[in-house]
Write a protein that holds these residues in place. Structure first.
Motif, short mmCIF file in Angstrom:
data_model
loop_
_atom_site.label_atom_id
_atom_site.label_comp_id
_atom_site.label_asym_id
_atom_site.label_seq_id
_atom_site.Cartn_x
_atom_site.Cartn_y
_atom_site.Cartn_z
N LEU A 1 0.70 -1.08 -0.04
CA LEU A 1 0.37 0.19 0.05
C LEU A 1 0.65 1.16 -0.28
CD1 LEU A 1 -2.96 -1.40 3.00
CD2 LEU A 1 -2.87 -0.19 -0.15
N GLN A 2 2.02 1.07 0.68
CA GLN A 2 2.93 2.45 0.64
C GLN A 2 3.42 3.01 -0.63
OE1 GLN A 2 6.83 2.04 2.66
NE2 GLN A 2 7.16 4.27 3.61
N ARG A 3 3.93 1.67 -0.89
CA ARG A 3 4.54 1.74 -2.57
C ARG A 3 3.58 2.22 -3.79
NH1 ARG A 3 7.44 -3.77 -1.31
NH2 ARG A 3 5.28 -4.34 -2.30
N ASP B 1 2.89 3.65 8.89
CA ASP B 1 2.23 2.21 8.64
C ASP B 1 2.66 1.05 9.19
OD1 ASP B 1 0.05 4.05 9.17
OD2 ASP B 1 -0.52 3.76 6.68
N VAL B 2 3.97 1.17 7.89
CA VAL B 2 4.69 0.51 7.97
C VAL B 2 5.69 -0.49 8.69
CG1 VAL B 2 6.84 -0.99 6.77
CG2 VAL B 2 5.39 1.17 5.04
N SER B 3 6.29 1.22 9.72
CA SER B 3 6.80 0.78 10.84
C SER B 3 6.02 0.37 11.73
CB SER B 3 7.77 2.22 11.26
OG SER B 3 6.82 2.89 11.78
N PHE C 1 -10.55 -2.61 6.53
CA PHE C 1 -9.36 -1.84 6.03
C PHE C 1 -8.79 -1.67 4.83
CE2 PHE C 1 -4.48 -1.41 4.84
CZ PHE C 1 -4.21 -0.62 5.65
N ARG C 2 -9.06 -2.97 4.15
CA ARG C 2 -8.82 -3.16 3.16
C ARG C 2 -9.80 -2.50 1.65
NH1 ARG C 2 -9.67 -8.06 0.93
NH2 ARG C 2 -10.23 -9.27 3.06
N PHE C 3 -10.78 -2.40 2.30
CA PHE C 3 -11.39 -1.81 1.25
C PHE C 3 -11.91 -0.19 1.87
CE2 PHE C 3 -13.43 -5.92 1.19
CZ PHE C 3 -13.70 -5.81 0.09
N GLY C 4 -10.74 0.43 3.08
CA GLY C 4 -10.75 1.75 2.85
C GLY C 4 -11.54 2.32 3.29
N ARG C 5 -12.93 1.81 4.10
CA ARG C 5 -13.44 2.16 5.58
C ARG C 5 -13.77 1.88 6.80
NH1 ARG C 5 -19.31 -1.95 4.72
NH2 ARG C 5 -19.80 -0.02 6.19
#
Length: 472
Positions: A211-213, A221-223, A421-425
């Motif tokens: 998602l970061q890329r 979020d990654v850390s 989270f995957r659906f952005g909600r």
């Protein structure tokens, strides 16, 4: 003065000492805690489906229905160093009984020697007068007051106490082996659970990097996802150490060097499970079964017999003895003139030392009173251990069930957070929070399940089963 004939002398000796056995006869403690209704009735902690009042099998570990565990316990009972030491102690106690029993048999002694003597006034040259002697003596103790009988009783009760101590070691070895095996399985079980949590968190970390890329995530979020992975993974080495330590303990119980631990057990990852409820019977069965209670009771019997041993010293010790032999100068040795014999009762009596004997009787009597108190203490402690072990197991059983439900709810929550989270909600923080709750719930439930097996074994140990395997 008329001369007392041997028969009359023996009759006089017998009149001095009645034939009753000295000291009290042993009877099991009549006023002990062990015979009270509270000690003999059902256990207060037995309630619900966790326990039953069925008979506890001698091989209680077979309730887990694990052939590998059965084999380990059999190996430990055959090779454990502490148990071999206890067996040697029992053999020594048996030899003491044999020695005490031999005291009632006929004893013989043979003597012989050569004496050289010369009076200083004779002026004779050396060697002087040579005297030879050869004799045989035989005696048989009459044991009129039962001192020897009481000594044999004491030694036999001591042997039975040592046997009970051996049985207690057998219980400890069987329980310790089962517990060490369960610890190996529990460590692997907790290790596998934690690895699953780490794998789930790594999936989240990989998704966060993607998602970061793609511009939807941040380095923050990654850390945070990486920190969650490392936090969970940090507990993995501890479980590995627990498994190895349990394997080393298991090797010691099997009479091996720690490095020679059983490799075939190292991969056990399934917790031992009981086929049903724990059979506990009641207090009466516990008192009969516990080896330490039997040991305490046998000590009372042994010290009761020692009262008789001490009391018998108030009366004469009588034996029938005889001796025959040759004694004289070498040139006359073997002739009728050098032969002599004697036959009659032999009397020994420490009459002037009666205060000493009375003190010994008081010591023996005090020892019995101490043994009675120790017996009550042992019974009470055994009952307390059983009640406490069952209460602890019942409560931890409830706790493990509650943590299992919490784990299931946390898994549902984590799955829902991941989907949102995957659906952005939902944001990433909610996902990490849900997965952190799942990781904590998984670890807590796994630890509770592992501890529950340990508490089961504690119940079995408190019930005192397992020593009967020696009779097999």
């Amino acid at each position: 003065m008329a001369r007392l004939r041997p028969a009359a002398a023996l009759a006089a000796v017998l009149a001095l000492s009645a034939c009753a056995t000295a000291g009290p006869d042993y009877h099991p403690p009549e006023n002990s805690v062990a015979v009270t209704p509270g000690a003999q009735g059902p256990f207060a902690s037995v309630n619900g489906p966790a326990f039953s009042q069925e008979s506890l099998p001698d091989r209680w570990w077979s309730l887990y229905r694990d052939e590998r565990l059965d084999g380990l316990v059999q190996q430990a009972l055959a090779a454990n160093a502490d148990l071999r030491q206890a067996e040697a102690n029992l053999e020594r106690a048996q030899a003491v009984v044999a020695e005490a029993t031999a005291g009632r048999q006929i004893t013989t002694s043979v003597t012989g020697g050569v004496d050289v003597s010369r009076q200083s006034q004779t002026g004779r040259p050396l060697p002087g007068v040579v005297m030879d002697n050869l004799g045989l003596a035989v005696s048989y103790p009459l044991d009129l007051r039962g001192k020897l009988r009481r000594a044999i009783e004491a030694s036999e009760a001591d042997r039975e106490a040592v046997e009970a101590a051996r049985d207690a070691v057998r219980v400890s070895v069987a329980g310790g082996t089962t517990r060490a095996y369960a610890q190996v399985c529990a460590a692997n079980y907790q290790l596998a659970v934690t690895q699953r949590v780490v794998a789930l968190q790594r999936q989240t970390l990989d998704a966060t990097r993607r998602l970061q890329r793609g511009g939807r995530g941040t380095a923050f979020d990654v850390s945070r996802a990486a920190a969650a992975v490392e936090t969970s993974a940090a507990s993995l080495p501890a479980f590995t150490a627990q498994r190895q330590n349990a394997l080393y303990l298991l090797a010691t119980l099997l009479g091996r060097a720690p490095a020679d631990y059983p490799r075939e057990v190292a991969d056990c990852a399934t917790l031992p499970r009981l086929a049903g409820s724990i059979p506990v019977e009641d207090g009466t069965a516990l008192i009969r079964r516990r080896a330490d209670i039997r040991q305490a009771e046998r000590l009372i019997a042994a010290d009761t017999a020692r009262i008789g041993v001490a009391t018998a010293d108030l009366y004469p010790s009588v034996s029938i003895g005889g001796s025959a032999g040759f004694s004289g100068q070498l040139e006359d040795f073997g002739s009728s003139d050098s032969f002599g014999f004697s036959l009659g009762p032999l009397l020994s009596w420490s009459f002037p030392n009666r205060p000493v004997v009375r003190a010994r009787i008081e010591q023996a009597d005090a020892a019995v009173r101490a043994d009675l108190a120790g017996f009550d203490a042992t019974v009470l402690e055994a009952l307390r251990q059983a009640e406490s072990a069952m209460e602890t197991y019942s409560r931890h059983r409830e706790r493990a069930a509650a943590l299992g439900r919490a784990r299931d709810n946390a898994a549902i929550s984590a799955a829902q957070a991941n989907k949102l989270f995957r659906f952005g909600r939902s944001d990433f923080l909610n996902l990490l929070s849900a997965q952190g709750s799942l990781a904590s719930a998984e670890a807590s439930h796994a630890a509770a399940e592992a501890a529950l097996v340990d508490h089961q074994i504690a119940v079995f140990l408190a019930l005192g089963g397992g020593w009967q395997q020696g009779a097999d």
